[in-house]
Design a protein around this motif. Structure first.
Motif, PDB file in Angstrom:
ATOM      1  N   ARG A   2      -8.309  54.306 100.552  1.00  0.00           N
ATOM      2  CA  ARG A   2      -9.155  54.912  99.523  1.00  0.00           C
ATOM      3  C   ARG A   2     -10.600  54.816  99.969  1.00  0.00           C
ATOM      4  O   ARG A   2     -10.984  53.941 100.743  1.00  0.00           O
ATOM      5  CB  ARG A   2      -8.988  54.186  98.185  1.00  0.00           C
ATOM      6  N   GLU A  32     -10.243  50.048  97.547  1.00  0.00           N
ATOM      7  CA  GLU A  32      -8.836  50.286  97.878  1.00  0.00           C
ATOM      8  C   GLU A  32      -7.953  49.069  97.590  1.00  0.00           C
ATOM      9  O   GLU A  32      -6.767  49.230  97.288  1.00  0.00           O
ATOM     10  CB  GLU A  32      -8.675  50.757  99.317  1.00  0.00           C
ATOM     11  N   TRP A  43      -7.375  49.318  93.698  1.00  0.00           N
ATOM     12  CA  TRP A  43      -6.563  50.485  93.368  1.00  0.00           C
ATOM     13  C   TRP A  43      -5.108  50.271  93.800  1.00  0.00           C
ATOM     14  O   TRP A  43      -4.179  50.541  93.039  1.00  0.00           O
ATOM     15  CB  TRP A  43      -7.133  51.723  94.057  1.00  0.00           C
ATOM     16  N   ASN A  44      -4.900  49.775  95.016  1.00  0.00           N
ATOM     17  CA  ASN A  44      -3.530  49.549  95.488  1.00  0.00           C
ATOM     18  C   ASN A  44      -2.841  48.444  94.693  1.00  0.00           C
ATOM     19  O   ASN A  44      -1.628  48.523  94.442  1.00  0.00           O
ATOM     20  CB  ASN A  44      -3.535  49.213  96.982  1.00  0.00           C
ATOM     21  N   ASP A  53     -12.727  45.821  98.506  1.00  0.00           N
ATOM     22  CA  ASP A  53     -12.318  46.502  99.738  1.00  0.00           C
ATOM     23  C   ASP A  53     -12.951  45.769 100.912  1.00  0.00           C
ATOM     24  O   ASP A  53     -13.576  44.721 100.742  1.00  0.00           O
ATOM     25  CB  ASP A  53     -12.688  48.000  99.726  1.00  0.00           C
TER      26      ASP A  53
END
Length: 327
Positions: free
Chosen positions: A249, A253, A256-257, A301
Motif C-alpha cells: 500500500r 500498509e 491496513w493489512n 509502515d
C-alpha cells in the motif's frame, strides 16, 4: 468441522496482548497530577490527547485479562477510563453532524469496542455508562441517516456498523441491533465485496489504516451471526476475492493489512475454508517479520521506525481474530 488449531488459540493471543499491552502501558501518562493522566499518546514521546488511541489500548489490556485471567493492566485500564470519562464531552458529541469532528464516528465506535471488552471482566460505573449510552445513540442515528457509503478510516461504515452491532448484542439492546442490522442490509447486503487487491489507496490525506473490504465482511458477519448461511456466503462470495499474501500500500500498509487479516481470521472461524487461513497466515506472518523485536507492537509502515498505537491495535485485532466467540 471446526479446526482443532483454534480451540486453544486463546493462549497464544493472550501472550500477544501481554506484549503489546506492555508497550502501550509504558507509553501511558500515569503520574499523579500530570495533565492528561491516563492518556495513551499515538507514539512514544508524543503528548497528543488521543481519545481513540487510549480506548484502543484499553481494549488490548482488557482482552489480555479476559484471555489469561491476569490483571496486571488493571491500574492502566482504570487510569485510561478516568481519562476517557473526563474527556467524553469533548470527543463524544450529542450528534455526529457537520459541527462534529471528522474523527467523531470512530471515537464513538472505539468507545463501544472498549466497553464491550471491559464489561465482560469488570463492572461499569454510571458515569461511564452515560457516556457509552450517548456514543451508541449518536452512532446509531448517524448510521441510520448515512447514505454516502464511501467513507474510509474514521468514517468507515463497515467498522462503525460492526462496533454498534457487537455492542448491541452484548447489552441485549434490540433497538440498536435493529438499526445496525438494517444499515448492513441496506449498505452491503449479501453481494460479493470488491476484491481486497482492488481497494483504492487514497492519493491525498494522511491515513489509510482501514481495509473497507475487510470491515464490510466483518459487518456482515456481525449482523447475520455465525450461521450456515453466512458460512456459505463467505465460501462462495468472499473466498475468491481474498489476497494471496500481504499487499503493498502507498501508506499505512502494516495497519491496513492487519485490518484485512482481522476480517480473514473471523471468516475462517465461521466458514473453515482453508483459503481464509492461508491468506490470514501469509499476512500475519509478514506482520510478525516486521515486528522485529517481537514486542507485539508495530509502526504504520516501513517509513516509520517507532511503534504506534493504531498499528499495534489493528495487529492485536488480527491476532485475536482466530479466538472462538465467547472468549
Amino acid at each position: 468441522m471446526p479446526d482443532p488449531r483454534i480451540k486453544n488459540y486463546g493462549a497464544q493471543a493472550g501472550r500477544h496482548m501481554g506484549l503489546a499491552g506492555t508497550v502501550l502501558a509504558n507509553r501511558q501518562l500515569t503520574a499523579t497530577g500530570v495533565s492528561g493522566r491516563g492518556n495513551v499518546p499515538p507514539w512514544a514521546r508524543a503528548d497528543d490527547l488521543d481519545f481513540h488511541g487510549t480506548l484502543a489500548a484499553t481494549w488490548i489490556w482488557a482482552r489480555h485479562q479476559r484471555l489469561t485471567g491476569d490483571g496486571r493492566f488493571a491500574s492502566n485500564r482504570a487510569a485510561a477510563w478516568s481519562f476517557v470519562e473526563s474527556q467524553g464531552r469533548k470527543f463524544v458529541p450529542e450528534a455526529l453532524d457537520s459541527l462534529a469532528s471528522d474523527e467523531g464516528p470512530y471515537d464513538c465506535a472505539l468507545l463501544l469496542m472498549a466497553d464491550v471488552a471491559e464489561r465482560v471482566i469488570a463492572n461499569i460505573d454510571s458515569r461511564r455508562q452515560t457516556l457509552v449510552d450517548r456514543a451508541a445513540r449518536v452512532l446509531a442515528a448517524y448510521l441510520g441517516e448515512l447514505h454516502d457509503l464511501g467513507g474510509r478510516e474514521f468514517r468507515d461504515p463497515g467498522f462503525l456498523a460492526k462496533a454498534l452491532i457487537d455492542y448491541a448484542r452484548v447489552v441485549e439492546d434490540r433497538g440498536l441491533l435493529a438499526v445496525g442490522r438494517k444499515f448492513v442490509e441496506r449498505a452491503f447486503g449479501m453481494k460479493p465485496p470488491p476484491p481486497f487487491s482492488t481497494e483504492l489507496a487514497p492519493t491525498g490525506g494522511l491515513f489509510d489504516f482501514s481495509s473497507t473490504t475487510g470491515t464490510r465482511v466483518l459487518a456482515v458477519i456481525a449482523a447475520e451471526g455465525n450461521t450456515p448461511f453466512v458460512g456459505a456466503w463467505l465460501r462462495e462470495r468472499v473466498a475468491p476475492i481474498t489476497p494471496p499474501s500481504f499487499l503493498a500500500r502507498r501508506r499505512e500498509e502494516n495497519t491496513w493489512n492487519a485490518c484485512a487479516a482481522w476480517a480473514l481470521g473471523h471468516a475462517y472461524v465461521v466458514a473453515t475454508d482453508p483459503t481464509f487461513m492461508e491468506s490470514y497466515t501469509e499476512i500475519v506472518d509478514e506482520l510478525e517479520r516486521r515486528d522485529g523485536d517481537r514486542d507485539g507492537a508495530l509502526p504504520r509502515d516501513r517509513t516509520i521506525h517507532d511503534s504506534e498505537t493504531a498499528a499495534t491495535f489493528y495487529y492485536a485485532l488480527a491476532v485475536d481474530a482466530l479466538v472462538p466467540d465467547g472468549r
